[in-house]
Design a protein around this motif. Structure first.
Motif, mmCIF file in Angstrom:
data_model
loop_
_atom_site.group_PDB
_atom_site.id
_atom_site.type_symbol
_atom_site.label_atom_id
_atom_site.label_comp_id
_atom_site.label_asym_id
_atom_site.label_seq_id
_atom_site.Cartn_x
_atom_site.Cartn_y
_atom_site.Cartn_z
ATOM 1 N N ALA A 257 0.838 -1.208 0.000
ATOM 2 C CA ALA A 257 0.000 0.000 0.000
ATOM 3 C C ALA A 257 0.868 1.251 0.000
ATOM 4 N N GLY A 258 1.904 1.246 0.866
ATOM 5 C CA GLY A 258 2.798 2.401 0.916
ATOM 6 C C GLY A 258 3.422 2.667 -0.432
ATOM 7 N N ALA A 259 3.924 1.607 -1.080
ATOM 8 C CA ALA A 259 4.570 1.762 -2.382
ATOM 9 C C ALA A 259 3.595 2.330 -3.403
ATOM 10 N N MET A 260 2.356 1.776 -3.402
ATOM 11 C CA MET A 260 1.365 2.239 -4.361
ATOM 12 C C MET A 260 1.070 3.733 -4.168
ATOM 13 N N VAL A 261 0.837 4.118 -2.921
ATOM 14 C CA VAL A 261 0.486 5.513 -2.641
ATOM 15 C C VAL A 261 1.606 6.451 -3.103
ATOM 16 N N VAL A 262 2.818 6.077 -2.734
ATOM 17 C CA VAL A 262 3.949 6.948 -3.065
ATOM 18 C C VAL A 262 4.111 7.073 -4.576
ATOM 19 N N ILE A 263 4.008 5.936 -5.262
ATOM 20 C CA ILE A 263 4.222 5.977 -6.711
ATOM 21 C C ILE A 263 3.107 6.749 -7.408
ATOM 22 N N ILE A 264 1.869 6.484 -6.973
ATOM 23 C CA ILE A 264 0.763 7.206 -7.608
ATOM 24 C C ILE A 264 0.870 8.700 -7.326
ATOM 25 N N TYR B 116 15.015 -2.519 -11.725
ATOM 26 C CA TYR B 116 15.159 -1.417 -12.664
ATOM 27 C C TYR B 116 13.885 -0.596 -12.772
ATOM 28 N N VAL B 117 12.739 -1.294 -12.752
ATOM 29 C CA VAL B 117 11.467 -0.566 -12.806
ATOM 30 C C VAL B 117 11.336 0.341 -11.588
ATOM 31 N N ALA B 118 11.684 -0.200 -10.431
ATOM 32 C CA ALA B 118 11.561 0.590 -9.209
ATOM 33 C C ALA B 118 12.464 1.814 -9.262
ATOM 34 N N SER B 119 13.706 1.614 -9.720
ATOM 35 C CA SER B 119 14.601 2.771 -9.709
ATOM 36 C C SER B 119 14.158 3.790 -10.754
ATOM 37 N N SER B 120 13.585 3.328 -11.866
ATOM 38 C CA SER B 120 13.072 4.288 -12.853
ATOM 39 C C SER B 120 11.880 5.051 -12.300
ATOM 40 N N LEU B 121 10.978 4.332 -11.634
ATOM 41 C CA LEU B 121 9.796 4.995 -11.097
ATOM 42 C C LEU B 121 10.176 6.005 -10.023
ATOM 43 N N LEU B 122 11.167 5.633 -9.226
ATOM 44 C CA LEU B 122 11.626 6.559 -8.193
ATOM 45 C C LEU B 122 12.102 7.853 -8.804
ATOM 46 N N HIS B 123 12.792 7.730 -9.923
ATOM 47 C CA HIS B 123 13.348 8.926 -10.545
ATOM 48 C C HIS B 123 12.316 9.677 -11.359
ATOM 49 N N GLY B 124 11.125 9.156 -11.453
ATOM 50 C CA GLY B 124 10.081 9.852 -12.198
ATOM 51 C C GLY B 124 10.047 9.411 -13.644
ATOM 52 N N LEU B 125 9.005 9.867 -14.322
ATOM 53 C CA LEU B 125 8.842 9.462 -15.715
ATOM 54 C C LEU B 125 9.649 10.396 -16.596
ATOM 55 N N ASN B 126 10.901 10.074 -16.770
ATOM 56 C CA ASN B 126 11.762 10.938 -17.557
ATOM 57 C C ASN B 126 12.465 10.064 -18.580
ATOM 58 N N PHE B 127 12.294 10.380 -19.835
ATOM 59 C CA PHE B 127 12.858 9.519 -20.873
ATOM 60 C C PHE B 127 14.362 9.388 -20.703
ATOM 61 N N GLN B 128 15.003 10.527 -20.449
ATOM 62 C CA GLN B 128 16.457 10.507 -20.381
ATOM 63 C C GLN B 128 16.959 9.562 -19.301
#
Lengths: 499, 383
Positions: free
Chosen positions: A161-168, A375-387
């Motif tokens: 739940a925590g992960a979902m809330v933070v990511i959303i 890798y998905v987690a680290s990308s999501l943490l950094h936000g949706l940024n193509f670069q």
């Protein structure tokens, strides 16, 4: 000389030739009746050239000038920015010390210590982010209420739940609510906060923490002054230990450590801002320029890491006993053995976090899924940024290729050429001291430097920096280098496949 | 009959006005140009077998006016900077105009003559550029020399002007170097424009344009720092562009220079603005553009009042060589193309061969071995 010089004499209209575009100029020319003079021809030429205009003679400026124009302003600004943070950290440490100084009965209650930690953290956030701190505070409260709700229902789902809330929350902020410049400003703090909340949720779900923290503890942890701005990520246990059992205030080793790491940080800042551009001039070869921009970015990261190191030790945290560099270890990145080593040493707390809370959590469902999720987690943490996504994905592919290729080579030749250093007594036939092994390792290190230059060059502090770089910026930069590094990595992978 | 009389009166008025304006614009040798020959100081001293050092130390030997000499003597070290500045100005002018009919020819005959030739007796675009680039070069060179510690009188007082950091950061470094350069250039260069006519105002304006482009050319660069490329804190610093950049900007202004009318506008304004004597002399001229549709020239715009000659043919009254014999680019449609360069007179194309090193190989270690190759090249020259 009498003073007939007035500054207002030099204020002038800001008319520049860039005021109108090439298309507008062409419209004007097309409707222009009369002879086209050579001057007009040149204006047109100049507009055509403007896009690719960099043909200037360049030479190194004097050191004194470099100090005056770049080094001293950088230092002054850095100190101006960081001084409030350092003062707050010191205040927090002193408060922690005082809270335990008295006799057992007259002690400051723990909730007050947590509240102090949170309030000081919010003050620091305010000094860095101004009004944008509300997003971070909102995220913190939202996740706390979620935890309360989910915990009362079923403790096992706290982590999820925590992960979902933070990511959303992060994604909706990035895509819908906050303007890019502000989001880019608070993103660093948001990443740290997300990591703290997710780790806390998983710890609670797995029973590593006995009870869900109360609101003071939770806020004290989330806004802990030593790690709220630049990190590092700390676990709840580390934070709790800091508040409950701090007993080494009078030892002055931490003082030296703070001084050492913050001066190292300032040096890295100066190197990143001034020295890289002074050493390698704009007229150099494109790969050298790529190396320069990437190095400038790396040193900026070391600056942040050292400052985060300094603030955490100033506020009383000990991440590892007796170590100086707890966040990033530049020596393993600037002279790398392999990309795997670079990735590990880039940000040690983050690496630990990914290993503990993502990789190990998903491991039971399969190794491949675990790697993918990391890798998905680290990308999501950094936000949706193509670069960033492109860099992380490339890095993942490169380090995987390097890892398997070197492992296979090491098995075939029975030599110490794996991505990680051999233990002192290993059973390889050729140890690290063998000249050929040494040469091979140096070669792979050089290859890693090349890959790093290629991956890091888009963080070149050009116009897009404040809002985050666009996809076209990334692709432009890589096209300029013919995607060479990707081809090399692909070649390595094919060789590995054939061997 | 009345009509004829009216026309006669009108004609006479026009004639007298024309004569008056001609008088006002009276062609005279530009005074403010002697110091430019400092650019040749090195060569000159070689001829005279006088050590360069001696010349620098003894300003009375230099081609300067009395007041310039006093200025230079009071600020030791500036002579070298001025010499450098003059050289930079000439190099830059030649570079910027290398592809044009007028390619900034310079001739050094004696201190009497201007090094840029008689083009300075005109009031055309090229004149404006020459004035602005020389003034800019002196300001730039003196400022650089200050920064490197070559001039003792421009020490930077370390008043710290702290301003709030962050978004609205402004540089609080030692801007005194640029100030000193600006001030010195104003004193040194403008001293020579002492007349009261229109040309004087044009030259002063163009001198100022050059300096303004130097003083305002510091560029602010910023860099973000934060976790994984975010922008938690931003630090900024300043960069001084190369003189080539300033030359290019002035060339932009040259291309967009505005023609102004020799009228009373500037004069009147000068009287209002300038309070002679000690203190401020603000030279803010108010020129009215020849084409009323254009906007008034600002403080960064070059101004001129005469059309440029075509520069096509030899003109001994202006000391111009014409474009005969100039090399041109056959494939270009721009000003360096043969059509425009040769003014439609046509051109010849010749083939020639050159020998150059080629196919160089690096041999371990450490020599480079090359072959000699023969290349065929073509060259077009104007008839």
């Amino acid at each position: 000389m009498e003073d007939d010089y007035y500054l207002d004499d030099m204020e002038m209209d800001d008319y520049g030739p860039d005021d109108f575009s090439y298309e507008q100029l062409m419209d004007y020319i097309n409707s222009y009746e009369g002879e086209i003079t050579p001057e007009m021809l040149e204006v047109i030429e100049e507009y055509k050239r403007r896009s690719g205009r960099s043909e200037m003679d360049v030479s190194r400026i004097a050191v004194s000038e470099l100090i005056e124009m770049c080094v001293s302003p950088s230092c002054v600004q850095a100190v101006q920015h960081l001084l409030p943070l350092f003062i707050m950290c010191a205040v927090f440490r002193f408060f922690c010390y005082l809270s335990k100084a008295g006799s057992k009965d007259a002690r400051v209650p723990p909730w007050l210590v947590h509240l102090t930690s949170a309030l000081l953290g919010i003050m620091v956030l305010q000094s860095f982010f101004d009004k944008a701190l509300l997003y971070i505070v909102a995220c913190c409260f939202l996740s706390f209420f979620t935890f309360c709700l989910v915990c009362s229902w079923n403790r096992k789902y706290c982590g999820l739940a925590g992960a979902m809330v933070v990511i959303i929350f992060s994604l909706s902020c990035e895509l819908l609510i906050v303007d890019p410049t502000t989001w880019h400003k608070i993103r660093g703090g948001q990443i740290i906060l997300s990591m703290k909340i997710i780790s806390l949720g998983i710890d609670v779900a797995q029973g590593d923490i006995a009870d869900l923290p109360n609101v003071f503890e939770f806020m004290g942890y989330c806004f802990n002054v030593g790690s709220v701005i630049f990190g590092p990520w700390i676990s709840y246990a580390q934070y709790y230990k800091l508040v409950e059992h701090d007993d080494n205030f009078m030892g002055f080793t931490w003082c030296g450590q703070v001084l050492l790491t913050s001066s190292l940080g300032i040096f890295c800042l100066i190197y990143s801002n001034c020295i890289t551009h002074w050493l390698i001039l704009d007229s150099s070869h494109k790969w050298l320029l790529a190396y320069r921009d990437a190095q400038s970015f790396r040193f900026s990261h070391y600056f942040v890491s050292f400052i985060s190191d300094a603030t955490s030790s100033l506020s009383g945290l000990t991440l590892r006993e007796g170590a100086i560099m707890n966040v990033a270890r530049p020596q393993y990145i600037e002279i790398p053995r392999s990309l795997v080593e670079v990735v590990t040493n880039w940000n040690l707390p983050m690496h630990n976090w990914l290993k503990t809370y993502v990789f190990k959590t998903v491991r039971p469902y399969g190794v491949f899924l675990a790697v993918l999720m990391t890798y998905v987690a680290s990308s999501l943490l950094h936000g949706l940024n193509f670069q960033l996504a492109a860099v992380l994905l490339s890095l993942g592919f490169y380090s995987y290729t390097e890892f398997v290729f070197r492992r296979r080579l090491s098995v075939i030749y029975d030599a110490c050429i794996q991505t990680r250093r051999c233990k002192p007594k290993c059973d390889h036939k050729y140890t690290s001291t063998h000249p050929v092994v040494l040469l091979v390792n140096v070669f792979f290190g050089a290859l890693a430097v090349f890959h790093l230059a290629y991956l890091g060059l888009m963080f070149d502090s050009s116009d897009g920096e404040e809002k985050g770089y666009t996809m076209w910026h990334t692709l432009d930069k890589w096209t300029g280098l013919d995607f060479l590094s990707h081809w090399v990595a692909l070649g390595t992978f094919i060789v590995y496949w054939l061997v | 009959m009345r009509l004829v009389l009216l026309m006669l009166v009108a004609w006479v008025t026009i004639l007298t006005e024309g004569a008056a304006s001609e008088k006002r614009l009276g062609v005279r040798a530009p005074r403010g140009s002697k110091w430019w020959s400092l650019a040749n100081l090195g060569e000159l001293s070689h001829d005279l077998r006088a050590p360069v050092k001696k010349l620098y130390n003894n300003p009375s030997l230099l081609p300067l006016t009395k007041r310039q000499r006093r200025l230079v003597t009071r600020n030791p070290g500036t002579v070298m900077a001025v010499v450098n500045g003059a050289r930079m100005a000439i190099d830059e002018c030649k570079h910027q105009f290398r592809n044009r009919r007028w390619n900034c020819p310079t001739k050094f005959e004696s201190h009497r003559r201007s090094i840029f030739g008689k083009i300075l007796q005109k009031g055309c675009r090229e004149t404006a550029f020459v004035y602005s680039i020389t003034s800019a070069a002196v300001a730039y060179s003196v400022a650089r020399s200050c920064a490197e510690g070559g001039i003792s009188t421009c020490s930077c007082d370390n008043r710290v002007h702290q301003r709030p950091a962050g978004e609205d950061w402004e540089w609080s470094g030692c801007s005194d170097n640029a100030r000193f350069g600006h001030k010195f250039s104003r004193k040194f260069v403008d001293i020579l424009e002492k007349g009261r006519d229109f040309r004087y105002m044009i030259n002063l304006h163009n001198n100022e344009v050059g300096r303004v482009h130097v003083t305002n050319s510091l560029e602010k660069r910023c860099k973000c720092h934060g976790m994984s490329g975010s922008c938690t804190i931003k630090t900024c610093w300043m960069e001084l562009p190369k003189f080539r950049g300033i030359g290019a900007r002035l060339k932009d202004r040259f291309d967009g220079a505005s023609q102004v009318l020799p009228g009373n506008g500037g004069m009147r304004n000068r009287k209002e603005n300038s309070v002679r004597g000690r203190g401020r002399r603000r030279r803010r001229f108010n020129f009215s553009p020849a084409n009323t549709m254009h906007k008034r020239p600002g403080r960064r715009d070059l101004v001129y009042f005469e059309d440029s000659p075509s520069f096509c043919d030899r003109d001994s009254s202006l000391g111009l060589g014409g474009t005969k014999g100039r090399e041109c680019n056959q494939s270009s449609l721009g000003v360096d193309g043969c059509d425009l360069m040769c003014c439609g007179r046509g051109f010849t194309t010749e083939q020639y061969t050159v020998q150059d090193r080629c196919q160089c190989i690096f041999e371990w270690c450490c020599t480079v071995k090359c072959k000699m190759c023969t290349f065929n090249r073509t060259r077009s020259t104007c008839l």
